[in-house]
Design a protein around this motif. Structure first.
Motif, PDB file in Angstrom:
ATOM      1  N   GLU A  94       0.829  -1.199   0.000  1.00  0.00           N
ATOM      2  CA  GLU A  94       0.000   0.000   0.000  1.00  0.00           C
ATOM      3  C   GLU A  94       0.865   1.250   0.000  1.00  0.00           C
ATOM      4  N   ARG A  95       0.355   2.294  -0.639  1.00  0.00           N
ATOM      5  CA  ARG A  95       1.057   3.573  -0.673  1.00  0.00           C
ATOM      6  C   ARG A  95       0.420   4.550   0.317  1.00  0.00           C
TER       7      ARG A  95
ATOM      8  N   LEU B 279       1.646  10.276  11.116  1.00  0.00           N
ATOM      9  CA  LEU B 279       0.258  10.169  10.698  1.00  0.00           C
ATOM     10  C   LEU B 279       0.289   9.712   9.246  1.00  0.00           C
ATOM     11  N   PHE B 280      -0.707   8.930   8.841  1.00  0.00           N
ATOM     12  CA  PHE B 280      -0.683   8.427   7.467  1.00  0.00           C
ATOM     13  C   PHE B 280      -2.065   8.489   6.829  1.00  0.00           C
ATOM     14  N   THR B 281      -2.064   8.591   5.516  1.00  0.00           N
ATOM     15  CA  THR B 281      -3.279   8.509   4.708  1.00  0.00           C
ATOM     16  C   THR B 281      -2.979   7.648   3.492  1.00  0.00           C
ATOM     17  N   ARG B 282      -3.838   6.674   3.228  1.00  0.00           N
ATOM     18  CA  ARG B 282      -3.690   5.854   2.028  1.00  0.00           C
ATOM     19  C   ARG B 282      -3.989   6.688   0.797  1.00  0.00           C
ATOM     20  N   VAL B 283      -3.231   6.459  -0.279  1.00  0.00           N
ATOM     21  CA  VAL B 283      -3.432   7.231  -1.503  1.00  0.00           C
ATOM     22  C   VAL B 283      -3.589   6.288  -2.691  1.00  0.00           C
TER      23      VAL B 283
ATOM     24  N   TYR C 112       3.079   9.980  -2.956  1.00  0.00           N
ATOM     25  CA  TYR C 112       3.231   9.182  -1.739  1.00  0.00           C
ATOM     26  C   TYR C 112       4.694   9.218  -1.306  1.00  0.00           C
ATOM     27  N   ASN C 113       4.935   8.986  -0.027  1.00  0.00           N
ATOM     28  CA  ASN C 113       6.308   8.998   0.481  1.00  0.00           C
ATOM     29  C   ASN C 113       6.598   7.842   1.431  1.00  0.00           C
ATOM     30  N   PHE C 114       5.678   6.859   1.443  1.00  0.00           N
ATOM     31  CA  PHE C 114       5.897   5.684   2.297  1.00  0.00           C
ATOM     32  C   PHE C 114       5.146   4.499   1.702  1.00  0.00           C
TER      33      PHE C 114
ATOM     34  N   GLU D   6       4.499  -2.586   3.454  1.00  0.00           N
ATOM     35  CA  GLU D   6       4.881  -3.792   2.722  1.00  0.00           C
ATOM     36  C   GLU D   6       3.766  -4.839   2.663  1.00  0.00           C
ATOM     37  N   LYS D   7       3.807  -5.605   1.598  1.00  0.00           N
ATOM     38  CA  LYS D   7       2.919  -6.759   1.437  1.00  0.00           C
ATOM     39  C   LYS D   7       3.278  -7.805   2.479  1.00  0.00           C
ATOM     40  N   GLY D   8       2.270  -8.513   3.001  1.00  0.00           N
ATOM     41  CA  GLY D   8       2.565  -9.559   3.960  1.00  0.00           C
ATOM     42  C   GLY D   8       1.391  -9.892   4.859  1.00  0.00           C
ATOM     43  N   THR D   9       1.689 -10.653   5.902  1.00  0.00           N
ATOM     44  CA  THR D   9       0.673 -11.054   6.881  1.00  0.00           C
ATOM     45  C   THR D   9       0.696 -10.085   8.053  1.00  0.00           C
ATOM     46  N   TYR D  10      -0.495  -9.623   8.437  1.00  0.00           N
ATOM     47  CA  TYR D  10      -0.606  -8.662   9.533  1.00  0.00           C
ATOM     48  C   TYR D  10      -1.484  -9.233  10.642  1.00  0.00           C
TER      49      TYR D  10
END
Length: 272
Positions: A134-135, A192-196, A202-204, A207-211
């Protein structure tokens, strides 16, 4: 000029035809933007049915954001070349508005979908969740030890979203390093973050994976209980956590009454 009742309309008739008030026609005439075809000796004003197309263009240009002053300026210098230039410019503006509205529509649909899904969640269990990459757009957070720091952090994040023209119905999420959580310093969030979307700045990258995921429903003052619950679960099941804890608000002021009723999702990546 002789009145032809088949093509000549009174002010009231023309106003009714064009779905506007007579005052609008009087105002346009006063500004010399759109006037009757002729005024009879008795003072009656008559519009030609053929003027309806011109009036429709004026109304459309006004709806697209042109001021009456701009419309008048064009009408005073109109020519086929100027008309083509005007139409091309307005078509470009309209396309931008359409793209913006599509984006807003997508946000509305996404918010509706997420809210429906949130209502079905069993908030009492800890689960594993598979996620794709995710971005995010992230901004630094100050320690939430006082209200000013919280205000400054949120203000900075919103300002960043405004700068990059990021539109969203979601409240910003919070990120805190796993090591900080294990040290018990839950007031010291990192970002603080917001999905885009794919097209946004975006600047972060998350990662893909299990959460590992837990839900909190008792308000911010007791959210440390849910952090502890995740840590205890991980330790009991030999699960190693890495990266950041992500704090997502699933139900907010748009759907519930008060902060204490927010539905908050806590998640953290599991080391493979």
């Amino acid at each position: 000029m002789d009145i032809n009742p088949q093509i000549h309309l009174t002010t009231g008739q023309f106003a009714k035809l064009m779905r506007v008030s007579k005052d609008t026609l009087f105002h346009y005439d006063k500004l010399q933007i759109f006037s009757p075809e002729f005024i009879a000796e008795n003072g009656y004003r008559y519009y030609s049915i053929y003027q309806s197309e011109v009036f429709y263009v004026i109304t459309t240009l006004k709806e697209l954001g042109m001021s009456l002053k701009e419309i008048k300026e064009y009408l005073n210098h109109k020519s086929p070349k100027e008309f083509i230039s005007l139409l091309d410019k307005q078509a470009d503006n309209l396309n931008k508005k359409i793209q913006h509205l599509k984006k807003v529509q997508n946000m509305i649909l996404q918010k509706s979908k997420l809210t429906k899904e949130a209502m079905k969640i069993n908030t009492s269990v800890i689960t594993f969740e598979e996620r794709q990459k995710e971005r995010f757009i992230v901004t630094e957070a100050k320690a939430i030890t006082d209200e000013k720091n919280i205000y400054d952090s949120i203000f900075q994040h919103i300002d960043c979203l405004m700068y990059y023209k990021i539109n969203t119905f979601h409240l910003a999420g919070w990120m805190i390093d796993t090591k900080t959580v294990f040290d018990g310093k839950l007031d010291y969030y990192d970002y603080l973050f917001t999905r885009v979307t794919e097209t946004d700045y975006y600047n972060f990258t998350a990662e893909k994976g299990t959460y590992l995921v837990a839900y909190h429903t008792a308000g911010y003052t007791t959210i440390s209980d849910s952090f502890k619950k995740i840590i205890e679960y991980a330790q009991s099941n030999n699960v190693i956590l890495e990266g950041y804890f992500y704090e997502d608000i699933l139900l907010d002021d748009l759907s519930v009454q008060g902060y204490e009723k927010y539905l908050i999702k806590l998640s953290v990546k599991v080391m493979n």
